[in-house]
Design a protein around this motif. Structure first.
Motif, mmCIF file in Angstrom:
data_model
loop_
_atom_site.group_PDB
_atom_site.id
_atom_site.type_symbol
_atom_site.label_atom_id
_atom_site.label_comp_id
_atom_site.label_asym_id
_atom_site.label_seq_id
_atom_site.Cartn_x
_atom_site.Cartn_y
_atom_site.Cartn_z
ATOM 1 N N LEU A 1 0.859 -1.178 0.000
ATOM 2 C CA LEU A 1 0.000 0.000 0.000
ATOM 3 C C LEU A 1 0.897 1.231 0.000
ATOM 4 C CD1 LEU A 1 -2.468 -1.075 2.849
ATOM 5 C CD2 LEU A 1 -2.856 -1.294 0.392
ATOM 6 N N ASP A 2 0.556 2.224 -0.788
ATOM 7 C CA ASP A 2 1.344 3.452 -0.853
ATOM 8 C C ASP A 2 0.645 4.582 -0.115
ATOM 9 O OD1 ASP A 2 3.193 2.153 -2.369
ATOM 10 O OD2 ASP A 2 2.864 3.302 -4.213
ATOM 11 N N LEU A 3 1.419 5.348 0.635
ATOM 12 C CA LEU A 3 0.934 6.578 1.246
ATOM 13 C C LEU A 3 1.764 7.731 0.700
ATOM 14 C CD1 LEU A 3 0.348 5.574 4.986
ATOM 15 C CD2 LEU A 3 -1.364 5.940 3.199
ATOM 16 N N PRO A 4 1.139 8.805 0.262
ATOM 17 C CA PRO A 4 1.884 9.886 -0.388
ATOM 18 C C PRO A 4 2.685 10.732 0.606
ATOM 19 C CG PRO A 4 -0.407 10.502 -0.152
ATOM 20 C CD PRO A 4 -0.311 9.075 0.296
ATOM 21 N N TYR A 5 3.712 11.363 0.073
ATOM 22 C CA TYR A 5 4.470 12.338 0.854
ATOM 23 C C TYR A 5 3.647 13.615 0.953
ATOM 24 C CZ TYR A 5 8.027 15.825 1.967
ATOM 25 O OH TYR A 5 8.734 16.847 2.539
ATOM 26 N N LEU A 6 3.439 14.090 2.191
ATOM 27 C CA LEU A 6 2.679 15.311 2.417
ATOM 28 C C LEU A 6 3.639 16.370 2.941
ATOM 29 C CD1 LEU A 6 -0.519 13.802 4.102
ATOM 30 C CD2 LEU A 6 -0.145 14.335 1.687
ATOM 31 N N GLY A 7 4.081 17.219 2.055
ATOM 32 C CA GLY A 7 5.103 18.187 2.416
ATOM 33 C C GLY A 7 4.681 19.184 3.464
ATOM 34 N N GLU A 8 3.351 19.372 3.618
ATOM 35 C CA GLU A 8 2.871 20.365 4.586
ATOM 36 C C GLU A 8 2.831 19.829 6.008
ATOM 37 O OE1 GLU A 8 -0.842 18.473 2.661
ATOM 38 O OE2 GLU A 8 1.209 19.009 2.124
ATOM 39 N N GLY A 9 3.225 18.580 6.202
ATOM 40 C CA GLY A 9 3.217 18.009 7.551
ATOM 41 C C GLY A 9 1.957 17.208 7.817
ATOM 42 N N ILE A 10 1.905 16.617 9.007
ATOM 43 C CA ILE A 10 0.792 15.741 9.369
ATOM 44 C C ILE A 10 -0.049 16.387 10.465
ATOM 45 C CG2 ILE A 10 0.139 13.483 10.276
ATOM 46 C CD1 ILE A 10 1.343 13.342 7.519
ATOM 47 N N ASP A 11 -1.319 16.576 10.159
ATOM 48 C CA ASP A 11 -2.293 16.977 11.163
ATOM 49 C C ASP A 11 -3.511 16.069 11.005
ATOM 50 O OD1 ASP A 11 -3.491 17.879 8.852
ATOM 51 O OD2 ASP A 11 -3.241 20.015 9.305
ATOM 52 N N THR A 12 -4.587 16.371 11.712
ATOM 53 C CA THR A 12 -5.755 15.489 11.654
ATOM 54 C C THR A 12 -6.333 15.414 10.239
ATOM 55 O OG1 THR A 12 -6.271 16.064 13.954
ATOM 56 C CG2 THR A 12 -8.004 15.000 12.670
ATOM 57 N N ALA A 13 -6.364 16.548 9.545
ATOM 58 C CA ALA A 13 -6.881 16.543 8.168
ATOM 59 C C ALA A 13 -6.026 15.650 7.272
ATOM 60 C CB ALA A 13 -6.923 17.973 7.617
ATOM 61 N N ALA A 14 -4.712 15.697 7.481
ATOM 62 C CA ALA A 14 -3.816 14.852 6.687
ATOM 63 C C ALA A 14 -4.059 13.377 6.978
ATOM 64 C CB ALA A 14 -2.364 15.213 6.979
ATOM 65 N N LEU A 15 -4.368 13.040 8.225
ATOM 66 C CA LEU A 15 -4.663 11.647 8.573
ATOM 67 C C LEU A 15 -5.858 11.123 7.780
ATOM 68 C CD1 LEU A 15 -4.217 11.459 12.458
ATOM 69 C CD2 LEU A 15 -2.752 10.456 10.706
ATOM 70 N N TYR A 16 -6.884 11.961 7.636
ATOM 71 C CA TYR A 16 -8.049 11.543 6.857
ATOM 72 C C TYR A 16 -7.681 11.344 5.392
ATOM 73 C CZ TYR A 16 -11.332 12.273 10.695
ATOM 74 O OH TYR A 16 -12.010 12.163 11.880
ATOM 75 N N ARG A 17 -6.814 12.179 4.866
ATOM 76 C CA ARG A 17 -6.364 11.997 3.481
ATOM 77 C C ARG A 17 -5.628 10.675 3.321
ATOM 78 N NH1 ARG A 17 -2.896 17.060 1.862
ATOM 79 N NH2 ARG A 17 -2.563 15.731 0.029
ATOM 80 N N LEU A 18 -4.779 10.349 4.294
ATOM 81 C CA LEU A 18 -4.046 9.088 4.228
ATOM 82 C C LEU A 18 -4.992 7.892 4.389
ATOM 83 C CD1 LEU A 18 -0.892 10.040 6.339
ATOM 84 C CD2 LEU A 18 -1.096 9.951 3.845
ATOM 85 N N ASP B 1 -8.123 7.800 3.509
ATOM 86 C CA ASP B 1 -8.846 7.668 2.239
ATOM 87 C C ASP B 1 -7.975 6.964 1.200
ATOM 88 O OD1 ASP B 1 -11.002 8.952 3.327
ATOM 89 O OD2 ASP B 1 -10.566 10.915 2.434
ATOM 90 N N ARG B 2 -6.685 7.272 1.225
ATOM 91 C CA ARG B 2 -5.783 6.623 0.266
ATOM 92 C C ARG B 2 -5.693 5.125 0.531
ATOM 93 N NH1 ARG B 2 -4.486 5.206 -3.964
ATOM 94 N NH2 ARG B 2 -2.336 5.021 -4.705
ATOM 95 N N LEU B 3 -5.641 4.740 1.791
ATOM 96 C CA LEU B 3 -5.624 3.310 2.128
ATOM 97 C C LEU B 3 -6.920 2.640 1.684
ATOM 98 C CD1 LEU B 3 -4.041 3.367 5.711
ATOM 99 C CD2 LEU B 3 -2.948 2.585 3.589
ATOM 100 N N ALA B 4 -8.042 3.322 1.907
ATOM 101 C CA ALA B 4 -9.334 2.753 1.515
ATOM 102 C C ALA B 4 -9.418 2.581 0.004
ATOM 103 C CB ALA B 4 -10.465 3.649 2.014
ATOM 104 N N GLU B 5 -8.882 3.540 -0.744
ATOM 105 C CA GLU B 5 -8.891 3.441 -2.201
ATOM 106 C C GLU B 5 -8.116 2.227 -2.696
ATOM 107 O OE1 GLU B 5 -7.183 7.101 -3.421
ATOM 108 O OE2 GLU B 5 -8.897 8.315 -2.765
ATOM 109 N N GLN B 6 -7.099 1.825 -1.923
ATOM 110 C CA GLN B 6 -6.273 0.689 -2.318
ATOM 111 C C GLN B 6 -6.818 -0.636 -1.785
ATOM 112 O OE1 GLN B 6 -1.790 1.855 -2.268
ATOM 113 N NE2 GLN B 6 -2.817 3.339 -0.941
#
Length: 341
Positions: free
Chosen positions: A313-330, A332-337
Motif C-alpha cells: 500500500l502506498d501513502l503519499p508524501y505530504l510536504g505540509e506536515g501531518i495533522d488530523t486533516a492529513a490523517l483523513y487523506r491518508l 482515504d488513500r488506504l481505503a482506495e487501495q
C-alpha cells in the motif's frame, strides 16, 4: 511465509503496525485505524511505547489508561485510542482475575511492579500485548473472566497496535518464548499462551511501514523474515512518503545521464524574464538529474520490496506536515487501495 486457513469469524482483527524509526509508523497506524473504522465501524488504536504520539496526531491531551474516542471516521465510524501502561495493565489483570487490585496497589507503592517489569521485560510485553488481545476478544456482553456469549458482537471491529520498531517486533510479539524461562506454569504463562493463540492465528497480521530507501527496506525484509520464523503472519507493506516523478520516463532516462537541454532551459528562463538565466538553467539541470537518480534508486528499492511477496500500500508524501486533516487523506488513500476491513 506462513499459510493459514481463513478465519471464519471475519478475517484479520488485530493489526500490528511496525516500522523502522522515522518511517512514520504511528501516522500509518492512525490512518489505518481511520480506514478500518469507515462506514460505521468501531476501532481501537493502541499505543504501547508511552510516547503519546497518538494523542499528538489527533490534537488531544495525553491519553490516560482508558479507552477514549479520538476521532470519527468516514461514514459514521469511531476510532478510540488507548495508551497502555504496564503497571496499570497489571493492576487491571490482578483485579479482573484475582480480585487483588488493592494488593497490586501496595506492590506499586513499594516499586515491586516496576522492578519486576524491569528485570523481566518479557512480563511487561505479556501485559502490553495481552491488553490488545483482550480488546480483540471482548464482546458487548461485558468483561468477565468467563466472557459473554460467543454469539454476541465484538466491541471493536478491529484493534490496531502502534507497536515497537521493526528491530524489536518479533521479540515483542513472541511473548510465549520471553516468559518460558520465567514461568513454565501458572497464571503468567497461561496468559502468555492465550495471547499467543491470538497472535499466531489468522486473526492477526503484522504490517510493516517502510520507505523507498535502502536501510528501511533492508530492516523491513529482516523483520518479515523474523515474523515468519516465529510462526506469525506478515500482513502488508505500507510504503510511506511516496513522491511521484515530476517528469515522464523518457525525460528522466536522459536526465540521469546528463542529457538535459540546458540551452532550451536558458531560453525559457529568458522569456520568463528570470534573472541570471544561464546560472539558473545550470542549477535546474543538476536538480533534474538528481531527481532522475532518486526516481531510479526508489524503483530499485520498490523491486526489492516487491520480492518479499506481500501486498503493498502506498501513502503519499505530504510536504505540509501531518495533522488530523492529513490523517483523513491518508486513510482515504488506504481505503482506495482496498485495505481489508
Amino acid at each position: 511465509m506462513s499459510q493459514r486457513d481463513p478465519d471464519p469469524s471475519g478475517g484479520v482483527r488485530l493489526h500490528v503496525v511496525t516500522g523502522k524509526g522515522g518511517t512514520g509508523k504511528t501516522t500509518a497506524a492512525a490512518a489505518l485505524a481511520l480506514a478500518l473504522a469507515a462506514d460505521g465501524g468501531r476501532v481501537l488504536l493502541v499505543e504501547v511505547e508511552g510516547r503519546q504520539g497518538i494523542a499528538e496526531l489527533f490534537g488531544r491531551p495525553p491519553l490516560p489508561y482508558e479507552e477514549r474516542k479520538v476521532a470519527e471516521a468516514r461514514g459514521g465510524g469511531e476510532v478510540f485510542a488507548l495508551a497502555v501502561d504496564a503497571e496499570a495493565a497489571l493492576l487491571e489483570y490482578l483485579e479482573l482475575f484475582y480480585g487483588m487490585r488493592r494488593a497490586g496497589q501496595v506492590l506499586t507503592r513499594f516499586g515491586a511492579v516496576d522492578f519486576a517489569t524491569t528485570i523481566a521485560p518479557g512480563v511487561r510485553d505479556v501485559l502490553l500485548t495481552g491488553k490488545a488481545v483482550e480488546a480483540v476478544r471482548r464482546r458487548r456482553g461485558g468483561r468477565r473472566p468467563l466472557g459473554p456469549a460467543a454469539d454476541e458482537p465484538h466491541v471493536y471491529r478491529a484493534v490496531v497496535v502502534d507497536a515497537p520498531p521493526t528491530g524489536r517486533i518479533a521479540q515483542f510479539l513472541n511473548v510465549n518464548a520471553e516468559v518460558a524461562g520465567l514461568a513454565r506454569i501458572g497464571p503468567v504463562r497461561t496468559q502468555a499462551d492465550k495471547v499467543m493463540d491470538t497472535i499466531r492465528s489468522a486473526r492477526t497480521a503484522v504490517h510493516f511501514v517502510t520507505l523507498l530507501e535502502e536501510m528501511p527496506a533492508q530492516e523491513t525484509a529482516d523483520g518479515v523474515a523474523e515474523i515468519v520464523r516465529a510462526g506469525m503472519n506478515p500482513g502488508r507493506l505500507i510504503v510511506n512518503m511516496v513522491r511521484e516523478p515530476l517528469f515522464p520516463p523518457e525525460v528522466l532516462a536522459g536526465a540521469e545521464h546528463g542529457e538535459v537541454d540546458v540551452e532550451a532551459l536558458t531560453q525559457g528562463l529568458k522569456a520568463a524574464q528570470v534573472d541570471h538565466p544561464s546560472e539558473t538553467a545550470d542549477g535546474l539541470a543538476r536538480e533534474v538529474a538528481a531527481h532522475a537518480r532518486r526516481v531510479r534508486a526508489e524503483a530499485t528499492v520498490r523491486a526489492r520490496l516487491d520480492g518479499l511477496g506481500l501486498p503493498m500500500l502506498d501513502l503519499p508524501y505530504l510536504g505540509e506536515g501531518i495533522d488530523t486533516a492529513a490523517l483523513y487523506r491518508l486513510a482515504d488513500r488506504l481505503a482506495e487501495q482496498g485495505v481489508d476491513r
